[in-house]
Design an enzyme around this catalytic site. Structure first.
Site, short mmCIF file in Angstrom:
data_model
loop_
_atom_site.label_atom_id
_atom_site.label_comp_id
_atom_site.label_asym_id
_atom_site.label_seq_id
_atom_site.Cartn_x
_atom_site.Cartn_y
_atom_site.Cartn_z
N GLY A 47 -78.38 37.44 38.20
CA GLY A 47 -79.14 37.27 36.97
C GLY A 47 -79.56 35.82 36.77
N SER B 36 -83.39 34.59 37.56
CA SER B 36 -84.79 34.52 37.09
C SER B 36 -84.97 35.26 35.77
CB SER B 36 -85.72 35.15 38.12
OG SER B 36 -85.73 34.40 39.30
N SER C 200 -82.45 42.73 41.91
CA SER C 200 -82.17 43.69 42.98
C SER C 200 -80.80 44.31 42.75
CB SER C 200 -82.17 43.00 44.34
OG SER C 200 -83.44 42.45 44.59
N GLU D 210 -77.36 31.59 49.52
CA GLU D 210 -78.40 32.60 49.68
C GLU D 210 -79.36 32.21 50.79
OE1 GLU D 210 -80.95 33.17 46.30
OE2 GLU D 210 -81.90 34.95 47.18
N SER E 207 -89.33 30.00 46.01
CA SER E 207 -90.50 30.29 46.84
C SER E 207 -90.64 29.26 47.97
CB SER E 207 -91.76 30.24 45.97
OG SER E 207 -91.97 28.91 45.55
N GLU F 120 -92.88 27.21 48.50
CA GLU F 120 -93.32 25.92 47.95
C GLU F 120 -92.13 25.12 47.44
OE1 GLU F 120 -94.74 28.90 47.40
OE2 GLU F 120 -96.49 28.50 48.66
#
Lengths: 401, 373
Positions: free
Chosen positions: A132, A134, A166, A248, A382, A384
């Site tokens: 939990g 984002s 997810s 991760e 991401s 970026e």
């Protein structure tokens, strides 16, 4: 220098190989989704939990974790078990967030009681975890999160919403970041173990561009979290979260193989085979030098990522402990995406055929896989953001934020 | 056979690489190269590029045992494997050092494959400090192993070899020549009768190159199986050249990152801006891919020879593209100053451009690699 394996390590590797060969589970009635983050059905869940538990009991998971936390108490064996699991092409471990993020976070930052309570069911797959982090308004700028936790006696009362969660539909626990101080963006965040079975939690599935679900929006309304479920001190949530994300992104020691989808190496091998069967312009695609160049370049980069992984463990050659590990998620996800783009190009008109079409190549796996590669390039920071992190943390360039 | 997980890069290699790095910093500083090439800038003036070279440094390198490194023990050398030579080649590239050592290492691996008594005698001389380059190519079809335009008759050589590297720095040369239809290999000193040399005008300031013409020059034959020997040595040669590029690209990366921290525009160091930051990260990613493939290739050649060609072609393919990308971004991100003769980036840019073409660029390597599938 650990140039080669000890006799014990060799023996353990042989054991892993033999065990995986003998205990490979039969295929499911309906094919499994390509990756663990897309598991939707109860049949798949129970099949995968059984498989994970079997592997745990066979010491392939939590291999090096000490026995008091439910581990097997070995030293220097986890890497071997994880490599063999990846190599064996067996089903993935469904509790990949638990294994890849929750367990390393608890091992580093958790209390003794938390480790003893929460780790064993992570390893067995009994307790599925979700993440939990984002929120609808906090993506790449994660520290902009607004879900609040307010102290009420020995409890915290949590309100807000999380997104892209997810496994939220199966999860018992959530790695929960919440704001405990509105006046301080980074030091106002605290890290909790969120109870997904609380009545104030609503899980609403989100469908991806592929049509699959597997992830969710999670609404938290007056969810009660006891203070003993707080991880580390109040206000240190950001630092703990960075440690979770490092795990991760593949930079942690690990407690089990987190192979959430097919390896790029298997994909490039399949692509070359595909190019040897499909024709274009009157000849096999593989016989066209332009195509060969493209495919060999991808092969070269795939091999490079394998060798990077190997080099990361040789201190003298890795250029600093984090330099190669921090590249793993970025390069792996972008390579996977390019492999799929090329696959669709090889398929040509056939690339239009999707799951359930009898004429499609491998039941539409390449089109499905292509769309799913965006999971890798967007989630967990991401591409970026990854480039910012690499530039700042490895090369020492000025911070962008 | 299996491969060691650390690529065979043990304590010995770490120590060697550290001492090579210190040696280069001390003996091959870039300012020496810049001073030596000062006044030679204008490409329309002057008749030749002589190439900068410090013969004293060569003597010291010989004393340090670097020419003996890869020479087998039975030929009076140290008998180390390729990964050890790679450790040194990478440092030469990082320093952009003008030296015949890299070509001497390539020649060493060719002579090792030749395996004859005569080849071992030349290896013994290399261990003792003889520098050697390769003369394998004709003017056309230079990537073919049988492109030589030199002919041999009873070990007397006639004809011209093209694109001979470091020709002004070396003592001797290993020549491919045709005797009847077969390519055979010969060794000869450059000072021998019947050998003459013309210098090419080349872009790279850290090397020199030229043509060697033989006019009935008496050489020693070291192998009857020229094509086989060259092909067998090709993986090691490609890997050594890729190691040179890997070292040079690491320099380009670090130099560019350092510049982006100090160069200020719009009131900030330019490395703050993602349009600058992200390409520098991409330089690191490609440079790391190359380094990993170079170590993997060396380790494969040392331990699992059946996989040598693929591993080495992948390494050189990666090295060529990394060279192209890193040199391009380094020059661009330095802005105007990076485009000048005065700045060091141009020295590395030209060196990696040159290395790219030696034994074939990325496109060529990939076409050869594909043939293995």
């Amino acid at each position: 220098m650990a140039a080669s394996e000890t006799a014990e390590q060799r023996e353990f590797r042989a054991y892993c190989r033999a065990w995986l060969e003998e205990n490979r589970p039969p295929p499911t009635a309906m094919p499994l989704p390509q990756a663990a983050y897309e598991v939707m059905t109860e049949d798949h869940r129970s099949y995968l939990v059984d498989w994970q538990n079997k592997c745990y009991e066979a010491q392939l998971i939590a291999t090096d974790v000490s026995k008091e936390y439910g581990g097997h108490g070995h030293n220097g064996f986890q890497q071997i078990a994880s490599t063999e699991v990846r190599r064996a092409n067996v089903p993935y471990f469904i509790n990949w967030i638990g294994l890849g993020m929750a367990a390393p976070t608890l091992l580093i930052h958790g209390t003794e009681a938390q480790r003893k309570t929460y780790l064993p069911p992570i390893f067995s797959g009994e307790d599925i975890w979700c993440q939990g982090f984002s929120e609808p308004g906090a993506g790449s700028d994660l520290a902009g999160l607004q879900t609040s936790a307010v102290k009420d006696g020995d409890n915290w009362i949590v309100n807000g919403s999380k997104v892209w969660t997810s496994l939220g539909h199966f999860a018992r626990w959530m790695l929960l970041l919440a704001r405990t101080d509105k006046s301080d963006k980074y030091n106002g965040i605290t890290y909790f173990i969120g109870p997904m079975e609380h009545e104030g939690v609503t899980v609403q599935p989100i469908h991806k561009m592929t049509g699959e679900s597997g992830f969710n929006e999670v609404f938290l309304e007056d969810v009660v979290v006891p203070d003993h479920m707080r991880i580390d001190a109040v206000g240190t949530g950001w630092k703990v979260a960075m440690s979770t994300l490092t795990s991760e992104r593949g930079a942690a020691q690990g407690v089990g193989a987190v192979a959430t989808s097919e390896s790029p190496f298997a994909a490039i091998e399949s692509l070359i085979q595909l190019a040897k069967t499909k024709k274009r312009n009157g000849r096999l695609i593989w016989d066209d030098p332009v195509w060969r160049d493209k495919l060999m370049k991808l092969y070269e980069r795939t091999e490079a990522s394998t060798q990077n992984f190997r080099r990361a463990r040789v201190d003298a050659l890795n250029g600093g402990a984090m330099r190669i590990p921090l590249q793993g998620k970025l390069t792996g996800s972008e390579l996977g995406q390019e492999l799929h783009q090329v696959a669709l190009s090889i398929l040509g008109q056939e690339a239009s055929l999707y799951i359930g079409d009898d004429n499609s190549e491998e039941n539409g796996r390449w089109a499905l896989g292509y769309m799913n590669t965006y999971t890798g390039t967007i989630s967990g920071g991401s591409s970026e953001i990854q480039r910012n992190i690499l530039g700042e943390r490895v090369l020492g360039l000025p911070k962008t934020k | 056979m299996t491969q060691p997980r650390d690529f065979g890069f043990g304590e010995e290699q770490v120590m060697l690489q550290d001492s090579a790095r210190r040696f280069m910093e001390d003996k091959a500083p870039l300012n020496a190269l810049r001073a030596a090439t000062k006044g030679t800038e204008d490409p329309y003036l002057g008749d030749e590029r002589t190439g900068h070279y410090n013969p004293d440094a060569w003597k010291e390198m010989v004393e340090l045992g670097w020419t003996a490194l890869a020479v087998p023990e039975e030929a009076g050398g140290v008998g180390m494997n390729l990964i050890t030579a790679v450790a040194v080649a990478e440092e030469i590239g990082r320093a952009a050092m003008p030296t015949p050592l890299t070509m001497t290492l390539l020649a060493t691996f060719v002579l090792r494959e030749a395996g004859t008594t005569e080849a071992n005698q030349w290896l013994e001389r290399i261990a003792g400090g003889l520098s050697m380059t390769l003369a394998l190519h004709g003017k056309e079809d230079f990537l073919e192993t049988d492109s030589t335009q030199v002919t041999a008759s009873d070990s007397d050589l006639s004809g011209t070899s093209w694109y001979v590297q470091d020709i002004q720095k070396v003592d001797a040369v290993l020549v491919a020549a045709k005797d009847g239809g077969d390519v055979k290999l010969y060794c000869i000193e450059l000072g021998a009768d019947g050998v003459s040399m013309e210098h090419d005008r080349i872009v790279d300031l850290t090397r020199d190159q030229g043509r060697l013409t033989f006019d009935g020059a008496a050489a020693t034959k070291v192998s009857d199986a020229g094509v086989d020997v060259i092909n067998a040595a090709m993986p090691a040669m490609l890997t050594l050249l890729s190691a040179d590029t890997a070292g040079a690209c690491e320099w380009l990366l670090q130099e560019t990152a350092a510049y982006a921290k100090v160069r200020t525009q719009f009131d900030r160091p330019i490395g703050f801006f993602q349009a600058v930051k992200h390409p520098i990260v991409n330089m690191m990613i490609t440079a790391d891919e190359t380094r990993s493939l170079v170590y993997a290739a060396a380790c494969t050649i040392d331990n699992e020879p059946e996989g040598s060609e693929l591993a080495a072609r992948l390494a050189k393919s990666s090295a060529c593209d990394t060279a192209e990308f890193c040199a391009n971004r380094a020059t661009q991100l330095h802005g105007g100053i990076g485009f000048t003769w005065e700045h060091d980036v141009q020295i590395y840019h030209k060196r990696v451009m040159h290395t790219q073409q030696l034994f074939g660029d990325g496109v060529f390597q990939r076409s050869k690699a594909a043939e293995l599938f």
